[in-house]
Structures are given as C-alpha cells and as structure tokens.
Design a protein around this motif. Structure first.
Motif, PDB file in Angstrom:
ATOM      1  N   LYS A   5      -7.575 -70.304  32.505  1.00 56.42           N
ATOM      2  CA  LYS A   5      -6.699 -71.423  32.172  1.00 56.42           C
ATOM      3  C   LYS A   5      -6.568 -71.493  30.653  1.00 56.42           C
ATOM      4  O   LYS A   5      -7.354 -70.899  29.924  1.00 56.42           O
ATOM      5  N   VAL A   6      -5.570 -72.226  30.183  1.00 57.72           N
ATOM      6  CA  VAL A   6      -5.327 -72.278  28.741  1.00 57.72           C
ATOM      7  C   VAL A   6      -5.420 -73.707  28.224  1.00 57.72           C
ATOM      8  O   VAL A   6      -5.160 -74.667  28.952  1.00 57.72           O
ATOM      9  N   ARG A   7      -5.792 -73.806  26.944  1.00 61.28           N
ATOM     10  CA  ARG A   7      -5.863 -75.099  26.273  1.00 61.28           C
ATOM     11  C   ARG A   7      -4.827 -75.144  25.152  1.00 61.28           C
ATOM     12  O   ARG A   7      -4.600 -74.152  24.465  1.00 61.28           O
ATOM     13  N   SER A   8      -4.223 -76.283  24.985  1.00 64.54           N
ATOM     14  CA  SER A   8      -3.145 -76.442  24.013  1.00 64.54           C
ATOM     15  C   SER A   8      -3.674 -76.434  22.578  1.00 64.54           C
ATOM     16  O   SER A   8      -4.888 -76.415  22.343  1.00 64.54           O
ATOM     17  N   ASN A   9      -2.748 -76.487  21.646  1.00 68.33           N
ATOM     18  CA  ASN A   9      -3.092 -76.562  20.226  1.00 68.33           C
ATOM     19  C   ASN A   9      -3.941 -77.786  19.910  1.00 68.33           C
ATOM     20  O   ASN A   9      -4.651 -77.828  18.910  1.00 68.33           O
ATOM     21  N   LYS A  10      -3.934 -78.778  20.797  1.00 66.97           N
ATOM     22  CA  LYS A  10      -4.738 -79.989  20.599  1.00 66.97           C
ATOM     23  C   LYS A  10      -6.031 -79.957  21.401  1.00 66.97           C
ATOM     24  O   LYS A  10      -6.772 -80.932  21.439  1.00 66.97           O
ATOM     25  N   VAL A  92       5.647 -73.929  25.213  1.00 71.94           N
ATOM     26  CA  VAL A  92       5.633 -75.341  24.839  1.00 71.94           C
ATOM     27  C   VAL A  92       5.872 -76.145  26.106  1.00 71.94           C
ATOM     28  O   VAL A  92       6.824 -75.889  26.849  1.00 71.94           O
ATOM     29  N   ASP A  93       5.007 -77.113  26.358  1.00 69.60           N
ATOM     30  CA  ASP A  93       5.128 -77.962  27.539  1.00 69.60           C
ATOM     31  C   ASP A  93       6.271 -78.958  27.326  1.00 69.60           C
ATOM     32  O   ASP A  93       6.199 -79.820  26.445  1.00 69.60           O
ATOM     33  N   ILE A  94       7.335 -78.826  28.127  1.00 68.64           N
ATOM     34  CA  ILE A  94       8.464 -79.761  28.023  1.00 68.64           C
ATOM     35  C   ILE A  94       8.653 -80.529  29.335  1.00 68.64           C
ATOM     36  O   ILE A  94       9.749 -80.997  29.639  1.00 68.64           O
ATOM     37  N   ARG A  95       7.559 -80.666  30.082  1.00 65.94           N
ATOM     38  CA  ARG A  95       7.581 -81.486  31.299  1.00 65.94           C
ATOM     39  C   ARG A  95       7.387 -82.939  30.868  1.00 65.94           C
ATOM     40  O   ARG A  95       6.307 -83.311  30.409  1.00 65.94           O
ATOM     41  N   GLU A 103       2.936 -80.190  23.592  1.00 63.06           N
ATOM     42  CA  GLU A 103       1.851 -79.361  23.076  1.00 63.06           C
ATOM     43  C   GLU A 103       2.147 -77.886  23.382  1.00 63.06           C
ATOM     44  O   GLU A 103       2.922 -77.572  24.284  1.00 63.06           O
ATOM     45  N   TRP A 104       1.534 -76.984  22.617  1.00 61.42           N
ATOM     46  CA  TRP A 104       1.840 -75.565  22.767  1.00 61.42           C
ATOM     47  C   TRP A 104       0.567 -74.732  22.873  1.00 61.42           C
ATOM     48  O   TRP A 104      -0.527 -75.187  22.551  1.00 61.42           O
ATOM     49  N   TYR A 105       0.763 -73.508  23.311  1.00 60.84           N
ATOM     50  CA  TYR A 105      -0.318 -72.523  23.380  1.00 60.84           C
ATOM     51  C   TYR A 105       0.270 -71.167  23.017  1.00 60.84           C
ATOM     52  O   TYR A 105       1.404 -70.845  23.392  1.00 60.84           O
ATOM     53  N   GLY A 106      -0.503 -70.363  22.287  1.00 64.55           N
ATOM     54  CA  GLY A 106      -0.060 -69.020  21.925  1.00 64.55           C
ATOM     55  C   GLY A 106      -1.166 -67.999  22.135  1.00 64.55           C
ATOM     56  O   GLY A 106      -2.352 -68.322  21.996  1.00 64.55           O
ATOM     57  N   ILE A 107      -0.770 -66.777  22.486  1.00 68.35           N
ATOM     58  CA  ILE A 107      -1.723 -65.698  22.741  1.00 68.35           C
ATOM     59  C   ILE A 107      -1.115 -64.372  22.297  1.00 68.35           C
ATOM     60  O   ILE A 107       0.097 -64.172  22.376  1.00 68.35           O
ATOM     61  N   VAL A 108      -1.982 -63.473  21.831  1.00 74.66           N
ATOM     62  CA  VAL A 108      -1.552 -62.123  21.506  1.00 74.66           C
ATOM     63  C   VAL A 108      -1.581 -61.271  22.766  1.00 74.66           C
ATOM     64  O   VAL A 108      -2.609 -61.193  23.442  1.00 74.66           O
ATOM     65  N   LEU A 109      -0.450 -60.675  23.082  1.00 78.51           N
ATOM     66  CA  LEU A 109      -0.351 -59.718  24.182  1.00 78.51           C
ATOM     67  C   LEU A 109      -0.017 -58.364  23.570  1.00 78.51           C
ATOM     68  O   LEU A 109       0.834 -58.276  22.680  1.00 78.51           O
ATOM     69  N   ASN A 110      -0.686 -57.320  24.024  1.00 80.00           N
ATOM     70  CA  ASN A 110      -0.382 -55.990  23.493  1.00 80.00           C
ATOM     71  C   ASN A 110      -0.671 -54.913  24.526  1.00 80.00           C
ATOM     72  O   ASN A 110      -1.184 -55.189  25.613  1.00 80.00           O
ATOM     73  N   GLU A 111      -0.352 -53.689  24.139  1.00 82.14           N
ATOM     74  CA  GLU A 111      -0.533 -52.568  25.071  1.00 82.14           C
ATOM     75  C   GLU A 111      -1.998 -52.244  25.306  1.00 82.14           C
ATOM     76  O   GLU A 111      -2.340 -51.613  26.306  1.00 82.14           O
ATOM     77  N   GLU A 112      -2.884 -52.689  24.419  1.00 89.11           N
ATOM     78  CA  GLU A 112      -4.313 -52.429  24.601  1.00 89.11           C
ATOM     79  C   GLU A 112      -4.962 -53.423  25.568  1.00 89.11           C
ATOM     80  O   GLU A 112      -5.699 -53.030  26.464  1.00 89.11           O
ATOM     81  N   ASN A 113      -4.706 -54.718  25.377  1.00 86.40           N
ATOM     82  CA  ASN A 113      -5.411 -55.686  26.212  1.00 86.40           C
ATOM     83  C   ASN A 113      -4.798 -55.829  27.613  1.00 86.40           C
ATOM     84  O   ASN A 113      -5.459 -56.297  28.526  1.00 86.40           O
ATOM     85  N   LYS A 114      -3.536 -55.454  27.764  1.00 83.15           N
ATOM     86  CA  LYS A 114      -2.856 -55.432  29.069  1.00 83.15           C
ATOM     87  C   LYS A 114      -2.887 -56.782  29.793  1.00 83.15           C
ATOM     88  O   LYS A 114      -2.774 -56.854  31.023  1.00 83.15           O
TER      89      LYS A 114
END
Length: 196
Positions: A5-10, A92-95, A103-114
């Motif tokens: 699960k993910v947690r927002s910037n806050k 960004v949660d727009i519900r 609130e927002w969440y960001g993650i790095v996605l790349n060819e290594e971590n898949k």
C-alpha cells in the motif's frame, strides 16, 4: 508476487493504489517473470477488473506527461510499468469524498526494479522521464475518451509535488505539451465540478 500500500506526501494511507512487485526468476540465461495474471491481480485488489486497452509510450529525458484523468462514466484505472529507462510516476487523489483528497504519491519505476503501479479510478496520473529514453506500458480498464479526458496542472502550488527535475549538472529542461502546460489547478477543477 508481493504488493504494498502507499502513503501520501502527508504520510496518510491512500486507499486503493498499490505497488506490485513481481517474483523474478534469474539464472545464467537472463530472467523470467509473470508480468500479468488476471486471477491473481483481481485477488490482490479484491475486485474484478477487466482491462480493455494497452498503451505504450516512449519519452525523452525531461518529458513530463500529465497529470491526466477521465471523468465518469469513463474514469480509468491504470496498471503502469516502465520497461525501458526510468520514470518518476505520480498520482493525485481527486476523489472529492476521500480522506486523502488533494494528496499525492510518487515512485520511481524502471527497467531494473520491474515494479508495477496500480492506480484505480479517482486519481490524476502523470510521470516524468528520468533517462534519455524511457518506455512506459500501461493497461486501462476503460477506453480513452476525448470528451471525458481532463488534465490537472503538474506544478500546482497547492499540491507541492516534489518532481525530481534536476540531474547531476543541475536542472534539466522540462518537455511538456501545451495542453498539460496550461491545465487547470485543483481549485479550478473544484469550481468547475470536474472531480471524481
């Protein structure tokens, strides 16, 4: 397959989105992993999702796409992965009735971590390419619809998204199309009633 699960910037838990980590089998020949399994995915998210469209984009360093969403009844859920290069992927949660609205969440996605990023309906989504060439593939559970597509301004001061827009030599140029560069801010979207 693992999921998180993910947690927002806050620091608040955002209901719905998940990071999915596939089980990768490595040996002297290379690697193998199951990138999609309908039954397992539906079990993880506790609902039936039927994907109807696959999208594939290639973006140069500094290309920023988003933040995009579609209005009901054409709202889209997306399962996103980066198969070449690297991106910083953002939701960004727009519900309007959500505890983590705005609130927002960001993650790095790349060819290594898949890693794969499940972004359900109710979120604006975008990413920036962090490599000379990044390829993103994602499934959607609703078709693209020009009349329902909307954008949220990527640099909205209220959202304060921490985009990684610097390289080793300082800032790199953001490449963005006119539609996204001139998108409305969250308060403007609220006023127009174009929320999910």
């Amino acid at each position: 397959m693992e999921y998180f699960k993910v947690r927002s910037n806050k620091g608040n838990l955002i209901k719905g989105p998940l990071i999915i980590k596939p089980k990768i089998f490595l040996d002297y020949r290379g690697y193998f992993f199951e990138s999609w399994n309908q039954s397992e995915f539906n079990h993880i998210i506790s609902r039936q999702v039927n994907f109807v469209q696959d999208n594939h984009s290639e973006s140069k360093l500094g290309v920023l796409r988003g933040l995009h969403y579609q209005l009901n009844p054409k709202a889209q859920g997306k399962l996103v992965r980066c198969t070449k290069g690297e991106i910083f992927d953002v939701l960004v949660d727009i519900r309007k009735n959500s505890d983590t609205y705005g609130e927002w969440y960001g993650i790095v996605l790349n060819e290594e971590n898949k890693l794969q990023f499940w972004i359900p309906e109710g979120f604006a989504h975008g990413f920036i390419s962090l490599k000379e060439s990044s390829e993103v593939q994602y499934k959607t559970n609703e078709y693209w619809d020009k009349d329902h597509e909307r954008s949220l301004f990527w640099k909205d001061d209220e959202l304060k998204i921490d985009w990684p827009i610097e390289d080793r030599n300082g800032k790199f140029k953001i490449l963005i199309n006119d539609k996204d560069a001139n998108a409305p801010k969250l308060n403007q979207i609220e006023e127009s009633g174009e929320l999910l």
